[in-house]
Design a protein around this motif. Structure first.
Motif, PDB file in Angstrom:
ATOM      1  N   SER A  25      26.784  37.538  29.473  1.00  0.00           N
ATOM      2  CA  SER A  25      25.914  38.073  30.523  1.00  0.00           C
ATOM      3  C   SER A  25      25.022  39.193  30.011  1.00  0.00           C
ATOM      4  N   GLU A  26      25.406  39.859  28.920  1.00  0.00           N
ATOM      5  CA  GLU A  26      24.614  40.974  28.399  1.00  0.00           C
ATOM      6  C   GLU A  26      23.421  40.487  27.572  1.00  0.00           C
ATOM      7  N   THR A  27      23.641  39.448  26.777  1.00  0.00           N
ATOM      8  CA  THR A  27      22.568  38.945  25.914  1.00  0.00           C
ATOM      9  C   THR A  27      21.816  37.782  26.532  1.00  0.00           C
ATOM     10  N   GLU A  51      47.749  40.868  49.521  1.00  0.00           N
ATOM     11  CA  GLU A  51      46.602  40.594  48.669  1.00  0.00           C
ATOM     12  C   GLU A  51      45.314  40.768  49.457  1.00  0.00           C
ATOM     13  N   HIS A  52      44.373  41.510  48.862  1.00  0.00           N
ATOM     14  CA  HIS A  52      43.063  41.735  49.456  1.00  0.00           C
ATOM     15  C   HIS A  52      42.016  41.129  48.523  1.00  0.00           C
ATOM     16  N   ASN A  53      41.109  40.361  49.083  1.00  0.00           N
ATOM     17  CA  ASN A  53      40.084  39.695  48.284  1.00  0.00           C
ATOM     18  C   ASN A  53      38.719  40.337  48.512  1.00  0.00           C
ATOM     19  N   PHE A  54      37.994  40.529  47.407  1.00  0.00           N
ATOM     20  CA  PHE A  54      36.658  41.109  47.466  1.00  0.00           C
ATOM     21  C   PHE A  54      35.717  40.250  46.625  1.00  0.00           C
ATOM     22  N   LEU A  55      34.454  40.221  47.029  1.00  0.00           N
ATOM     23  CA  LEU A  55      33.439  39.479  46.293  1.00  0.00           C
ATOM     24  C   LEU A  55      32.350  40.436  45.829  1.00  0.00           C
ATOM     25  N   MET A  56      31.833  40.183  44.632  1.00  0.00           N
ATOM     26  CA  MET A  56      30.745  40.974  44.095  1.00  0.00           C
ATOM     27  C   MET A  56      29.597  40.061  43.703  1.00  0.00           C
ATOM     28  N   ASN A  57      28.404  40.431  44.108  1.00  0.00           N
ATOM     29  CA  ASN A  57      27.206  39.758  43.638  1.00  0.00           C
ATOM     30  C   ASN A  57      27.078  40.046  42.147  1.00  0.00           C
ATOM     31  N   ALA A  58      27.196  39.011  41.318  1.00  0.00           N
ATOM     32  CA  ALA A  58      27.249  39.209  39.863  1.00  0.00           C
ATOM     33  C   ALA A  58      25.882  39.396  39.238  1.00  0.00           C
ATOM     34  N   GLN A  59      24.863  39.568  40.076  1.00  0.00           N
ATOM     35  CA  GLN A  59      23.529  39.918  39.585  1.00  0.00           C
ATOM     36  C   GLN A  59      23.157  41.341  39.996  1.00  0.00           C
ATOM     37  N   THR A  60      23.456  41.707  41.264  1.00  0.00           N
ATOM     38  CA  THR A  60      23.065  43.022  41.775  1.00  0.00           C
ATOM     39  C   THR A  60      24.204  44.025  41.811  1.00  0.00           C
ATOM     40  N   GLY A  61      25.462  43.550  41.810  1.00  0.00           N
ATOM     41  CA  GLY A  61      26.607  44.452  41.865  1.00  0.00           C
ATOM     42  C   GLY A  61      27.075  44.783  43.271  1.00  0.00           C
ATOM     43  N   LYS A  62      26.439  44.222  44.292  1.00  0.00           N
ATOM     44  CA  LYS A  62      26.841  44.490  45.674  1.00  0.00           C
ATOM     45  C   LYS A  62      28.236  43.929  45.927  1.00  0.00           C
ATOM     46  N   GLU A 120      31.922  45.428  33.292  1.00  0.00           N
ATOM     47  CA  GLU A 120      31.027  46.167  34.192  1.00  0.00           C
ATOM     48  C   GLU A 120      31.435  45.965  35.648  1.00  0.00           C
ATOM     49  N   ALA A 121      31.863  44.757  35.984  1.00  0.00           N
ATOM     50  CA  ALA A 121      32.306  44.483  37.349  1.00  0.00           C
ATOM     51  C   ALA A 121      33.534  45.313  37.702  1.00  0.00           C
ATOM     52  N   MET A 122      34.478  45.434  36.770  1.00  0.00           N
ATOM     53  CA  MET A 122      35.683  46.226  37.011  1.00  0.00           C
ATOM     54  C   MET A 122      35.344  47.695  37.208  1.00  0.00           C
ATOM     55  N   GLN A 123      34.460  48.242  36.382  1.00  0.00           N
ATOM     56  CA  GLN A 123      34.077  49.638  36.516  1.00  0.00           C
ATOM     57  C   GLN A 123      33.376  49.889  37.851  1.00  0.00           C
ATOM     58  N   ALA A 124      32.494  48.970  38.251  1.00  0.00           N
ATOM     59  CA  ALA A 124      31.785  49.111  39.521  1.00  0.00           C
ATOM     60  C   ALA A 124      32.750  49.020  40.697  1.00  0.00           C
ATOM     61  N   PHE A 125      33.754  48.143  40.588  1.00  0.00           N
ATOM     62  CA  PHE A 125      34.733  48.001  41.663  1.00  0.00           C
ATOM     63  C   PHE A 125      35.591  49.262  41.789  1.00  0.00           C
ATOM     64  N   LYS A 126      35.991  49.828  40.672  1.00  0.00           N
ATOM     65  CA  LYS A 126      36.796  51.060  40.710  1.00  0.00           C
ATOM     66  C   LYS A 126      36.012  52.195  41.368  1.00  0.00           C
ATOM     67  N   GLN A 129      18.432  24.666  39.674  1.00  0.00           N
ATOM     68  CA  GLN A 129      18.283  25.975  39.071  1.00  0.00           C
ATOM     69  C   GLN A 129      19.586  26.768  39.146  1.00  0.00           C
ATOM     70  N   VAL A 130      19.619  27.868  38.421  1.00  0.00           N
ATOM     71  CA  VAL A 130      20.805  28.729  38.386  1.00  0.00           C
ATOM     72  C   VAL A 130      20.353  30.162  38.120  1.00  0.00           C
ATOM     73  N   ILE A 131      21.052  31.110  38.719  1.00  0.00           N
ATOM     74  CA  ILE A 131      20.904  32.515  38.337  1.00  0.00           C
ATOM     75  C   ILE A 131      22.098  32.849  37.459  1.00  0.00           C
ATOM     76  N   PRO A 132      21.886  33.135  36.176  1.00  0.00           N
ATOM     77  CA  PRO A 132      23.017  33.429  35.283  1.00  0.00           C
ATOM     78  C   PRO A 132      23.667  34.774  35.618  1.00  0.00           C
ATOM     79  N   PHE A 133      24.905  34.933  35.171  1.00  0.00           N
ATOM     80  CA  PHE A 133      25.595  36.220  35.295  1.00  0.00           C
ATOM     81  C   PHE A 133      24.818  37.282  34.515  1.00  0.00           C
ATOM     82  N   THR A 134      24.614  38.444  35.141  1.00  0.00           N
ATOM     83  CA  THR A 134      24.019  39.580  34.437  1.00  0.00           C
ATOM     84  C   THR A 134      24.976  40.762  34.383  1.00  0.00           C
ATOM     85  N   ILE A 135      26.072  40.700  35.147  1.00  0.00           N
ATOM     86  CA  ILE A 135      27.102  41.742  35.142  1.00  0.00           C
ATOM     87  C   ILE A 135      28.343  41.182  34.469  1.00  0.00           C
TER      88      ILE A 135
END
Length: 342
Positions: free
Chosen positions: A18-20, A292-303, A105-111, A95-101
């Motif tokens: 996702s970084e490159t 168990e609690h479930n959360f979703l993150m937009n893997a492009q914007t981080g929301k 990075e997702a773990m740090q943003a979630f914390k 079409q597809v939007i690739p992962f950018t996070i």
């Protein structure tokens, strides 16, 4: 048919980075451009079975999937595998939007997000009970829509002024008519039956300028699923989705009046184009106090969306503090007005 994207240098499996934005080999560090790869194209898709067996080309182990899976990993060797027959013919994404996070990075943003939970239990705010975090491509249909709108309304303008010894209120009445032609492009509707529609709506918006022509290589290292509903089945939902936008636009064209009463509002929505896309999310599974609690993150914007647990003790203290503050303010006001403080 099952395929791996293997490294041309060492033969190890490659995953999408996702970084490159390239396929990357964790073994030798080789990177490969996704755009330069040619996908295998099939004209026939698989039969709609509940499950189907595939054989991993790396180790020969059996890969068993349910009917919706299009990309996964071999449970024996961990290699990324893509079920290309479930991504072909009518099931081929445009079409597809690739992962950018990235996962890290997702773990740090979630914390960081957890630490902002003022009314959540202390154990949740530390964000140290994450059971798993999974990257997944979710199937969406995107629509280009044209809307012919005709509106009839009654409106008033009220003016108040003084004339001599009298205060005059003057009300003017108007017939309001609007005929509008409104286009909306790239309106997304998720096509998975496993994910809650309201939660998926809250993950929006994505930056749709980042949509790329679909390549199977974007799926390497992630989970992916095919759609459960086609564009015709989801058309009533997308019409309902744009209705609030149309209503807001109509309101923006009728301003400067004291009151507006609609008598007729005809909206004729037509589908100009629809296409199948994949959009990325991180699925976060959090275990707290045996729940168990479930959360979703937009893997492009981080929301991040999801319902965090609530600490009843913190809620009680918050209401107590609010009540105490209000009580003190009222006593001070009473004192200033000449009353007793106690």
């Amino acid at each position: 048919m099952l395929i791996h994207h293997t490294c041309p240098n060492c033969g190890a499996d490659m995953n999408f980075n996702s970084e490159t934005g390239m396929l990357s080999c964790d073994s030798c560090g080789h990177n490969h451009s996704v755009e330069q790869l040619e996908d295998i194209k099939l004209t026939q898709t698989f039969e709609q079975d509940d499950a189907r067996e595939y054989h991993c080309e790396n180790c020969g182990a059996v890969v068993v999937t349910d009917k919706d899976t299009t990309a996964t990993s071999c449970s024996f060797c961990g290699g990324a595998v893509i079920l290309v027959d479930r991504l072909s013919g009518e099931l081929a994404p445009v079409q597809v939007i690739p992962f950018t996070i990235s996962k890290e990075e997702a773990m740090q943003a979630f914390k960081k997000w957890c630490r902002n939970g003022r009314l959540t239990p202390k154990g949740f705010m530390t964000a140290n009970r994450v059971k798993n975090i999974t990257g997944m491509y979710v199937p969406f249909w995107m629509y280009d829509l044209n809307n012919d709108v005709e509106v009839h309304a009654k409106a008033t303008k009220v003016r108040t002024y003084t004339s001599g010894e009298y205060q005059v209120t003057e009300t003017s009445h108007y017939d309001v008519y609007r005929k509008l032609d409104i286009d909306y492009a790239k309106v997304p509707v998720d096509a998975s039956e496993k994910l809650d529609d309201q939660i998926m709506d809250k993950l929006e918006p994505y930056n749709y300028n980042d949509l790329k022509p679909f390549k199977t290589a974007y799926l390497a290292g992630y989970l992916a699923e095919k759609y459960n509903y086609n564009d015709e089945q989801l058309y009533p939902r997308v019409k309902n989705k744009v209705k609030s936008y149309i209503d807001n636009y109509i309101t923006s064209t009728i301003n400067g009046y004291t009151s507006v009463q609609y008598h007729q509002k005809n909206i004729n929505t037509k589908q100009k184009h629809s296409y199948y896309v994949l959009l990325p999310i991180w699925m976060i599974y959090y275990d707290l106090e045996k729940q168990e609690h479930n959360f979703l993150m937009n893997a492009q914007t981080g929301k991040i969306v999801g319902k965090p647990p609530v600490s009843m003790q913190k809620v009680s203290l918050w209401f107590l503090g609010l009540f105490s503050s209000s009580f003190i303010v009222l006593k001070i006001i009473a004192l200033l007005l000449g009353g007793a403080l106690w």
